[in-house]
Structure formats: structure tokens, C-alpha cells
Write a protein that holds these residues in place. Sequence first.
Motif, PDB file in Angstrom:
ATOM      1  N   ASN A 128      44.288  40.525  49.803  1.00 16.16           N
ATOM      2  CA  ASN A 128      43.460  41.667  50.179  1.00 16.16           C
ATOM      3  C   ASN A 128      43.502  42.702  49.062  1.00 16.16           C
ATOM      4  O   ASN A 128      44.555  43.256  48.744  1.00 16.16           O
ATOM      5  N   ARG A 129      42.340  42.998  48.490  1.00 14.10           N
ATOM      6  CA  ARG A 129      42.266  43.936  47.364  1.00 14.10           C
ATOM      7  C   ARG A 129      42.823  45.315  47.723  1.00 14.10           C
ATOM      8  O   ARG A 129      43.463  45.956  46.902  1.00 14.10           O
ATOM      9  N   ALA A 130      42.587  45.770  48.948  1.00 18.16           N
ATOM     10  CA  ALA A 130      43.068  47.098  49.347  1.00 18.16           C
ATOM     11  C   ALA A 130      44.589  47.142  49.393  1.00 18.16           C
ATOM     12  O   ALA A 130      45.194  48.139  48.972  1.00 18.16           O
TER      13      ALA A 130
ATOM     14  N   MET B  80      51.500  32.574  34.316  1.00 22.25           N
ATOM     15  CA  MET B  80      50.363  32.880  33.475  1.00 22.25           C
ATOM     16  C   MET B  80      50.122  34.383  33.476  1.00 22.25           C
ATOM     17  O   MET B  80      49.952  34.989  34.520  1.00 22.25           O
ATOM     18  N   ARG B  81      50.136  34.971  32.319  1.00 25.65           N
ATOM     19  CA  ARG B  81      49.834  36.384  32.168  1.00 25.65           C
ATOM     20  C   ARG B  81      48.320  36.540  32.089  1.00 25.65           C
ATOM     21  O   ARG B  81      47.647  35.798  31.371  1.00 25.65           O
ATOM     22  N   PRO B  82      47.776  37.510  32.811  1.00 24.31           N
ATOM     23  CA  PRO B  82      46.335  37.729  32.740  1.00 24.31           C
ATOM     24  C   PRO B  82      45.923  38.272  31.382  1.00 24.31           C
ATOM     25  O   PRO B  82      46.710  38.940  30.708  1.00 24.31           O
ATOM     26  N   GLU B  83      44.714  37.970  31.022  1.00 22.30           N
ATOM     27  CA  GLU B  83      44.166  38.471  29.765  1.00 22.30           C
ATOM     28  C   GLU B  83      43.819  39.941  29.930  1.00 22.30           C
ATOM     29  O   GLU B  83      43.366  40.371  30.985  1.00 22.30           O
ATOM     30  N   THR B  84      44.055  40.722  28.878  1.00 20.54           N
ATOM     31  CA  THR B  84      43.649  42.119  28.894  1.00 20.54           C
ATOM     32  C   THR B  84      42.953  42.425  27.585  1.00 20.54           C
ATOM     33  O   THR B  84      43.220  41.815  26.553  1.00 20.54           O
TER      34      THR B  84
ATOM     35  N   ASP C 277      55.828  42.130  31.596  1.00 17.92           N
ATOM     36  CA  ASP C 277      55.226  41.980  30.273  1.00 17.92           C
ATOM     37  C   ASP C 277      53.780  42.469  30.261  1.00 17.92           C
ATOM     38  O   ASP C 277      52.866  41.769  29.834  1.00 17.92           O
ATOM     39  N   SER C 278      53.615  43.669  30.763  1.00 14.56           N
ATOM     40  CA  SER C 278      52.294  44.292  30.806  1.00 14.56           C
ATOM     41  C   SER C 278      52.434  45.709  30.268  1.00 14.56           C
ATOM     42  O   SER C 278      53.380  46.002  29.541  1.00 14.56           O
ATOM     43  N   SER C 279      51.497  46.572  30.623  1.00 13.85           N
ATOM     44  CA  SER C 279      51.586  47.979  30.229  1.00 13.85           C
ATOM     45  C   SER C 279      51.238  48.836  31.433  1.00 13.85           C
ATOM     46  O   SER C 279      50.511  48.391  32.336  1.00 13.85           O
ATOM     47  N   PRO C 280      51.736  50.066  31.450  1.00 10.44           N
ATOM     48  CA  PRO C 280      51.348  50.961  32.536  1.00 10.44           C
ATOM     49  C   PRO C 280      49.823  51.133  32.615  1.00 10.44           C
ATOM     50  O   PRO C 280      49.263  51.162  33.706  1.00 10.44           O
ATOM     51  N   ALA C 281      49.175  51.207  31.467  1.00 14.72           N
ATOM     52  CA  ALA C 281      47.715  51.375  31.462  1.00 14.72           C
ATOM     53  C   ALA C 281      47.014  50.185  32.116  1.00 14.72           C
ATOM     54  O   ALA C 281      46.021  50.358  32.832  1.00 14.72           O
ATOM     55  N   ALA C 282      47.523  48.985  31.893  1.00 17.23           N
ATOM     56  CA  ALA C 282      46.918  47.799  32.508  1.00 17.23           C
ATOM     57  C   ALA C 282      47.099  47.823  34.024  1.00 17.23           C
ATOM     58  O   ALA C 282      46.188  47.449  34.772  1.00 17.23           O
ATOM     59  N   LEU C 283      48.260  48.289  34.489  1.00 18.55           N
ATOM     60  CA  LEU C 283      48.487  48.373  35.928  1.00 18.55           C
ATOM     61  C   LEU C 283      47.579  49.415  36.564  1.00 18.55           C
ATOM     62  O   LEU C 283      47.030  49.195  37.649  1.00 18.55           O
ATOM     63  N   ILE C 284      47.392  50.534  35.901  1.00 18.46           N
ATOM     64  CA  ILE C 284      46.487  51.576  36.411  1.00 18.46           C
ATOM     65  C   ILE C 284      45.049  51.056  36.416  1.00 18.46           C
ATOM     66  O   ILE C 284      44.308  51.262  37.378  1.00 18.46           O
ATOM     67  N   ALA C 285      44.649  50.369  35.363  1.00 17.85           N
ATOM     68  CA  ALA C 285      43.297  49.800  35.316  1.00 17.85           C
ATOM     69  C   ALA C 285      43.104  48.771  36.423  1.00 17.85           C
ATOM     70  O   ALA C 285      42.033  48.700  37.038  1.00 17.85           O
ATOM     71  N   ALA C 286      44.129  47.976  36.689  1.00 17.70           N
ATOM     72  CA  ALA C 286      44.045  46.991  37.770  1.00 17.70           C
ATOM     73  C   ALA C 286      43.891  47.693  39.115  1.00 17.70           C
ATOM     74  O   ALA C 286      43.101  47.267  39.963  1.00 17.70           O
ATOM     75  N   LYS C 287      44.636  48.786  39.315  1.00 19.81           N
ATOM     76  CA  LYS C 287      44.509  49.561  40.560  1.00 19.81           C
ATOM     77  C   LYS C 287      43.090  50.070  40.729  1.00 19.81           C
ATOM     78  O   LYS C 287      42.496  49.968  41.807  1.00 19.81           O
ATOM     79  N   GLU C 288      42.535  50.599  39.661  1.00 21.09           N
ATOM     80  CA  GLU C 288      41.167  51.127  39.722  1.00 21.09           C
ATOM     81  C   GLU C 288      40.176  50.005  40.008  1.00 21.09           C
ATOM     82  O   GLU C 288      39.247  50.180  40.793  1.00 21.09           O
ATOM     83  N   ASN C 289      40.369  48.871  39.390  1.00 19.32           N
ATOM     84  CA  ASN C 289      39.497  47.714  39.619  1.00 19.32           C
ATOM     85  C   ASN C 289      39.561  47.275  41.082  1.00 19.32           C
ATOM     86  O   ASN C 289      38.530  47.017  41.703  1.00 19.32           O
ATOM     87  N   LEU C 290      40.752  47.212  41.623  1.00 19.78           N
ATOM     88  CA  LEU C 290      40.928  46.741  43.006  1.00 19.78           C
ATOM     89  C   LEU C 290      40.489  47.773  44.039  1.00 19.78           C
ATOM     90  O   LEU C 290      40.218  47.431  45.180  1.00 19.78           O
ATOM     91  N   SER C 291      40.428  49.042  43.629  1.00 25.45           N
ATOM     92  CA  SER C 291      40.043  50.108  44.547  1.00 25.45           C
ATOM     93  C   SER C 291      38.524  50.235  44.714  1.00 25.45           C
ATOM     94  O   SER C 291      38.062  50.948  45.581  1.00 25.45           O
ATOM     95  N   ARG C 292      37.769  49.514  43.898  1.00 30.40           N
ATOM     96  CA  ARG C 292      36.306  49.597  43.978  1.00 30.40           C
ATOM     97  C   ARG C 292      35.769  48.803  45.127  1.00 30.40           C
ATOM     98  O   ARG C 292      36.203  47.851  45.587  1.00 30.40           O
TER      99      ARG C 292
ATOM    100  N   PRO D  85      42.592  44.815  32.519  1.00 29.58           N
ATOM    101  CA  PRO D  85      42.345  43.425  32.933  1.00 29.58           C
ATOM    102  C   PRO D  85      40.894  43.039  32.641  1.00 29.58           C
ATOM    103  O   PRO D  85      39.981  43.850  32.803  1.00 29.58           O
ATOM    104  N   ASP D  86      40.693  41.804  32.196  1.00 37.21           N
ATOM    105  CA  ASP D  86      39.357  41.336  31.846  1.00 37.21           C
ATOM    106  C   ASP D  86      38.489  41.021  33.059  1.00 37.21           C
ATOM    107  O   ASP D  86      37.278  40.954  32.941  1.00 37.21           O
ATOM    108  N   SER D  87      39.092  40.798  34.206  1.00 37.26           N
ATOM    109  CA  SER D  87      38.312  40.415  35.380  1.00 37.26           C
ATOM    110  C   SER D  87      39.017  40.886  36.644  1.00 37.26           C
ATOM    111  O   SER D  87      40.178  41.295  36.618  1.00 37.26           O
ATOM    112  N   ALA D  88      38.303  40.783  37.765  1.00 36.88           N
ATOM    113  CA  ALA D  88      38.907  41.114  39.060  1.00 36.88           C
ATOM    114  C   ALA D  88      40.074  40.176  39.344  1.00 36.88           C
ATOM    115  O   ALA D  88      41.102  40.597  39.890  1.00 36.88           O
ATOM    116  N   ALA D  89      39.927  38.922  38.963  1.00 40.97           N
ATOM    117  CA  ALA D  89      41.019  37.962  39.181  1.00 40.97           C
ATOM    118  C   ALA D  89      42.257  38.366  38.384  1.00 40.97           C
ATOM    119  O   ALA D  89      43.383  38.259  38.880  1.00 40.97           O
ATOM    120  N   ASP D  90      42.059  38.851  37.159  1.00 38.48           N
ATOM    121  CA  ASP D  90      43.196  39.306  36.352  1.00 38.48           C
ATOM    122  C   ASP D  90      43.857  40.524  36.982  1.00 38.48           C
ATOM    123  O   ASP D  90      45.077  40.651  36.967  1.00 38.48           O
TER     124      ASP D  90
END
Length: 95
Positions: free
Chosen positions: A54-56, A1-5, A80-95, A10-15
Motif C-alpha cells: 500500500n503506497r500510503a 537489488m538496490r533501486p536505480e536513482t 546504501d541510499s541517501s536521505p534525499a532519495a528517501l524523501i523523493a520516494a516519500k513524495e512519489n508514494l504520497s501522490r 528513484p527512477d520509478s514508482a516501483a523504485d
Amino acid sequence: MRPETQNGKPDSAADAEILALMAMGWTLIDGRRADRLLALTGLDADALRAGVGNRAILAAVLAFLADHEPDLVACAEAIDSSPAALIAAKENLSR
């Protein structure tokens, strides 16, 4: 399952966690890249196994990819994602 963006994020922390787990899997498939991850992050195999939820740890994997653009781009394409989505996910998980 690909997460929604939405707008490449990512649309959520889970994504964000799903993207990070997919990126971790891609990273660990290649032995040299996996060794580099462990050397540069200071993590070991046990820490990675224990840190799957673990988010960290997940953020550290994404930061590792973000620090080497060729890997970031290749990972994004492979999962099947984008570099921007991976960076956004990193930022989300770093909070």
C-alpha cells in the motif's frame, strides 16, 4: 537489488516502493524504533503487514523517518541510499 536513482531520486514508482520497503525493514529491526513508528503513525502490526503493498502505508513509514533526521540519515546509510532519495520516494508514494 538496490533501486536505480537519478539525481538522488528513484527512477520509478516501483523504485520508490523498493526504497520504502527497505526502509520499513530497517525501521522494524529495532524494537524501540518500531514501537515509536506504531505510536506516532497510529498503525499497528496488522496494518503494517497488510500495507506492505500500500503506497500510503509505505509513504507513512518514510514520513516517520523524515520527521526524525537522525533516523533518516542512519536508515539511508544502512540501506546504501541517501536521505534525499528517501524523501523523493516519500513524495512519489504520497501522490
